[in-house]
Design a protein around this motif. Structure first.
Motif, PDB file in Angstrom:
ATOM      1  N   LEU A  54      -1.028  -0.090  -4.095  1.00 46.22           N
ATOM      2  CA  LEU A  54      -2.595  -0.095  -3.711  1.00 46.22           C
ATOM      3  C   LEU A  54      -2.159   1.219  -2.806  1.00 46.22           C
ATOM      4  O   LEU A  54      -2.129   1.095  -1.472  1.00 46.22           O
ATOM      5  CB  LEU A  54      -2.925  -1.005  -2.953  1.00 46.22           C
ATOM      6  CG  LEU A  54      -4.468  -1.197  -2.306  1.00 46.22           C
ATOM      7  CD1 LEU A  54      -5.572  -1.048  -3.644  1.00 46.22           C
ATOM      8  CD2 LEU A  54      -4.346  -2.369  -1.706  1.00 46.22           C
ATOM      9  N   HIS A 107     -11.625  -9.036  -3.788  1.00 51.59           N
ATOM     10  CA  HIS A 107     -10.845  -8.791  -2.410  1.00 51.59           C
ATOM     11  C   HIS A 107     -11.581  -9.447  -1.748  1.00 51.59           C
ATOM     12  O   HIS A 107     -12.849  -9.251  -1.364  1.00 51.59           O
ATOM     13  CB  HIS A 107     -10.460  -7.780  -1.802  1.00 51.59           C
ATOM     14  CG  HIS A 107     -10.700  -7.488  -0.557  1.00 51.59           C
ATOM     15  ND1 HIS A 107      -9.715  -6.120   0.013  1.00 51.59           N
ATOM     16  CD2 HIS A 107     -10.270  -8.270   0.360  1.00 51.59           C
ATOM     17  CE1 HIS A 107      -9.017  -6.823   1.067  1.00 51.59           C
ATOM     18  NE2 HIS A 107      -9.622  -7.459   1.329  1.00 51.59           N
ATOM     19  N   THR A 128       1.123  -1.217   0.056  1.00 52.70           N
ATOM     20  CA  THR A 128       0.161   0.059  -0.125  1.00 52.70           C
ATOM     21  C   THR A 128       1.321   1.475   0.026  1.00 52.70           C
ATOM     22  O   THR A 128       2.154   1.105   0.534  1.00 52.70           O
ATOM     23  CB  THR A 128      -1.022  -0.121   1.192  1.00 52.70           C
ATOM     24  OG1 THR A 128      -0.338   0.040   2.510  1.00 52.70           O
ATOM     25  CG2 THR A 128      -1.980  -0.972   1.506  1.00 52.70           C
ATOM     26  N   GLY A 170      -4.884   1.912  -0.580  1.00 46.21           N
ATOM     27  CA  GLY A 170      -6.153   1.216   0.463  1.00 46.21           C
ATOM     28  C   GLY A 170      -7.057   2.202   0.988  1.00 46.21           C
ATOM     29  O   GLY A 170      -6.312   3.718   1.174  1.00 46.21           O
ATOM     30  N   ASP A 171      -7.772   1.473   0.952  1.00 49.91           N
ATOM     31  CA  ASP A 171      -8.602   2.103   2.374  1.00 49.91           C
ATOM     32  C   ASP A 171      -8.512   1.817   3.147  1.00 49.91           C
ATOM     33  O   ASP A 171      -9.289   2.608   4.515  1.00 49.91           O
ATOM     34  CB  ASP A 171     -10.338   1.813   2.231  1.00 49.91           C
ATOM     35  CG  ASP A 171     -10.433   0.601   1.878  1.00 49.91           C
ATOM     36  OD1 ASP A 171      -9.846  -0.905   2.800  1.00 49.91           O
ATOM     37  OD2 ASP A 171     -11.814   0.060   2.034  1.00 49.91           O
ATOM     38  N   ILE A 208      -2.769 -11.858   1.636  1.00 53.78           N
ATOM     39  CA  ILE A 208      -2.609 -10.677   3.123  1.00 53.78           C
ATOM     40  C   ILE A 208      -3.208 -11.419   3.876  1.00 53.78           C
ATOM     41  O   ILE A 208      -4.624 -12.266   4.528  1.00 53.78           O
ATOM     42  CB  ILE A 208      -3.213  -9.394   3.141  1.00 53.78           C
ATOM     43  CG1 ILE A 208      -2.820  -9.417   4.041  1.00 53.78           C
ATOM     44  CG2 ILE A 208      -4.588  -9.254   2.348  1.00 53.78           C
ATOM     45  CD1 ILE A 208      -2.794  -7.615   4.221  1.00 53.78           C
ATOM     46  N   ASP A 253      -8.482   1.620  -4.288  1.00 59.19           N
ATOM     47  CA  ASP A 253      -9.118   1.325  -3.330  1.00 59.19           C
ATOM     48  C   ASP A 253     -10.800   1.851  -3.326  1.00 59.19           C
ATOM     49  O   ASP A 253     -10.885   2.896  -3.476  1.00 59.19           O
ATOM     50  CB  ASP A 253      -8.669   1.034  -1.895  1.00 59.19           C
ATOM     51  CG  ASP A 253      -9.185  -0.731  -1.538  1.00 59.19           C
ATOM     52  OD1 ASP A 253     -10.128  -1.224  -2.021  1.00 59.19           O
ATOM     53  OD2 ASP A 253      -8.416  -0.643  -0.727  1.00 59.19           O
ATOM     54  N   VAL A 310      -7.327 -10.304  -4.441  1.00 63.19           N
ATOM     55  CA  VAL A 310      -6.986 -10.288  -2.813  1.00 63.19           C
ATOM     56  C   VAL A 310      -7.600 -11.256  -2.323  1.00 63.19           C
ATOM     57  O   VAL A 310      -8.628 -11.330  -2.127  1.00 63.19           O
ATOM     58  CB  VAL A 310      -6.972  -8.636  -2.461  1.00 63.19           C
ATOM     59  CG1 VAL A 310      -6.487  -8.930  -0.484  1.00 63.19           C
ATOM     60  CG2 VAL A 310      -6.177  -7.830  -2.818  1.00 63.19           C
ATOM     61  N   TYR A 344       0.256   6.027   0.297  1.00 63.12           N
ATOM     62  CA  TYR A 344      -0.832   6.875   0.517  1.00 63.12           C
ATOM     63  C   TYR A 344      -0.149   8.400   0.034  1.00 63.12           C
ATOM     64  O   TYR A 344      -0.331   9.316   0.030  1.00 63.12           O
ATOM     65  CB  TYR A 344      -1.133   7.371   1.972  1.00 63.12           C
ATOM     66  CG  TYR A 344      -1.808   5.354   2.163  1.00 63.12           C
ATOM     67  CD1 TYR A 344      -3.020   4.744   1.208  1.00 63.12           C
ATOM     68  CD2 TYR A 344      -0.380   4.502   3.014  1.00 63.12           C
ATOM     69  CE1 TYR A 344      -2.408   3.777   2.408  1.00 63.12           C
ATOM     70  CE2 TYR A 344      -1.245   3.211   3.669  1.00 63.12           C
ATOM     71  CZ  TYR A 344      -1.793   2.797   3.376  1.00 63.12           C
ATOM     72  OH  TYR A 344      -1.839   1.268   4.151  1.00 63.12           O
ATOM     73  N   LYS A 372      -9.954  -1.330  -7.200  1.00 64.43           N
ATOM     74  CA  LYS A 372     -10.035  -2.817  -6.207  1.00 64.43           C
ATOM     75  C   LYS A 372     -11.594  -2.548  -6.205  1.00 64.43           C
ATOM     76  O   LYS A 372     -11.496  -1.953  -5.327  1.00 64.43           O
ATOM     77  CB  LYS A 372      -9.156  -3.307  -5.349  1.00 64.43           C
ATOM     78  CG  LYS A 372      -9.394  -4.087  -4.396  1.00 64.43           C
ATOM     79  CD  LYS A 372      -8.318  -4.825  -3.543  1.00 64.43           C
ATOM     80  CE  LYS A 372      -8.333  -3.806  -2.510  1.00 64.43           C
ATOM     81  NZ  LYS A 372      -9.080  -3.976  -1.054  1.00 64.43           N
ATOM     82  N   VAL A 377       1.136  -4.035   3.947  1.00 66.70           N
ATOM     83  CA  VAL A 377       0.106  -2.913   4.546  1.00 66.70           C
ATOM     84  C   VAL A 377       1.653  -1.912   4.645  1.00 66.70           C
ATOM     85  O   VAL A 377       2.311  -2.282   5.592  1.00 66.70           O
ATOM     86  CB  VAL A 377      -1.073  -2.519   5.748  1.00 66.70           C
ATOM     87  CG1 VAL A 377      -1.432  -0.872   5.481  1.00 66.70           C
ATOM     88  CG2 VAL A 377      -2.098  -2.774   5.113  1.00 66.70           C
TER      89      VAL A 377
HETATM   90  O1  KIV Z   1      -6.749  -1.403   1.813  1.00 65.92           O
HETATM   91  C1  KIV Z   1      -6.088  -1.777   1.876  1.00 65.92           C
HETATM   92  O2  KIV Z   1      -4.662  -1.765   2.523  1.00 65.92           O
HETATM   93  C2  KIV Z   1      -6.137  -3.353   1.273  1.00 65.92           C
HETATM   94  C3  KIV Z   1      -5.253  -4.344   1.524  1.00 65.92           C
HETATM   95  C4  KIV Z   1      -4.761  -5.039   3.029  1.00 65.92           C
HETATM   96  C5  KIV Z   1      -5.290  -5.573   0.573  1.00 65.92           C
HETATM   97  O3  KIV Z   1      -6.939  -3.541   0.738  1.00 65.92           O
END
Ligand code: KIV
Length: 285
Positions: A60, A156, A41, A62-63, A222, A102, A199, A43, A132, A234
């Motif tokens: 990613l 996922h 991940t 990710g959320d 994961i 995400d 995932v 950000y 995703k 992460v």
């Molecule tokens: O939001 C995220 O970081 C994820 C990963 C853990 C796959 O969905």
């Protein structure tokens, strides 16, 4: 010596590397060749640049930013606008890695039209090259609709953090026979709907291996053991920036401790008048 203002964003990878950009298509070939896939991940621009240059295949947005960046207990409060903002920062830094945005809770559950609209925003405004979303059988229609808009979609399944209230906590999925059947059916539904990868989160290792063998698209695990086609962590867990890390994580660095040490040293130097020193001062012309 560093300069002020800072130099423009580094063009750290030769433009020829762009030809080797990871794509949804190239990942399918990686699975066929039995080559493992690494996803992290990210950000923001600073870490995305480091991970991209280090050869991580997918980044990613990710959320999970709800947990590790915003400090919430769950990912549920994260908004589409927030993911778009962070995706933009990450996409700006990436030369090789595939950037996956995400889809947060509420951005695809109401209707598949809503799902396509959200996915288009992630691509158009965020610069994502793929999206995703969580869910198997129930998400199949949304996945198919987004894929028909020519946006690569990653599924996922297993432990899906947006389903925390249904699951009754962050519980490993697939421990009973009925749950195993459901996880496999979810993964197959995701593949049939047209996802390019999926995932597999929080499930027994033998179940993830079984799912991986039965699917032709890559699986990224994961907390799902080594039998997946790839692995994701992460970044805060990887780097030791989280207050707590789950047992499936290997910490590859302890940046939290290093940051605390640096901050303490800075505070002491300021208190003691040791910073800034002569070499940190601008001179008159
Ligand atoms: O939001 C995220 O970081 C994820 C990963 C853990 C796959 O969905």
């Amino acid at each position: 010596m560093s300069t002020y203002p800072p130099p423009p964003a580094a063009t750290h990878v030769a433009s020829s590397c762009r030809e080797h950009r990871v794509t949804a298509r190239s990942l399918a070939a990686r699975k066929r060749r039995g080559e493992k896939i690494a996803m992290l991940t990210a950000y923001d621009c600073a870490f995305a640049r480091i991970f991209d240059a280090a050869g991580i295949d997918l980044l990613l947005v990710g959320d999970s930013l709800g947990n590790v960046v915003q400090g919430h207990d769950t990912t549920l409060p994260v908004t589409l606008d927030e993911v778009i903002y962070h995706t933009r920062l990450v996409a700006r830094a990436c030369r090789r890695a595939l950037v996956v945005g995400d889809m947060p809770f509420g951005s695809y559950q109401v209707s598949s039209e809503d799902a396509v609209r959200s996915a288009i925003r992630l691509v158009k405004e965020g610069g994502a090259q793929a999206v995703k979303l969580e869910g198997g059988v129930v998400a199949a229609e949304a996945i198919a609709r987004i894929a028909r808009a020519d946006i690569p979609v990653m599924g996922h399944v297993g432990l899906t953090p947006q389903s925390i209230h249904r699951m009754g906590g962050f519980r490993v999925q697939g421990r009973t026979e009925a749950e195993r059947v459901r996880v496999l059916a979810d993964a197959q539904a995701v593949e049939e709907a047209g996802a390019f990868a999926v995932v597999l989160e929080g499930m027994p290792a033998d179940l993830a291996t079984d799912v991986t063998r039965k699917l032709s698209i890559p699986t990224i695990g994961i907390g799902a053991g080594p039998g997946c086609d790839g692995q994701v962590l992460v970044m805060h867990d990887l780097l030791g920036l989280s207050e707590w890390t789950p047992s499936f994580v290997r910490r590859y660095a302890d940046l939290g401790a290093q940051a605390a040490k640096a901050a303490r040293a800075f505070g002491e130097d300021v208190a003691g008048g040791k910073f800034p020193a002569e070499e940190h001062c601008y001179k008159a012309r």
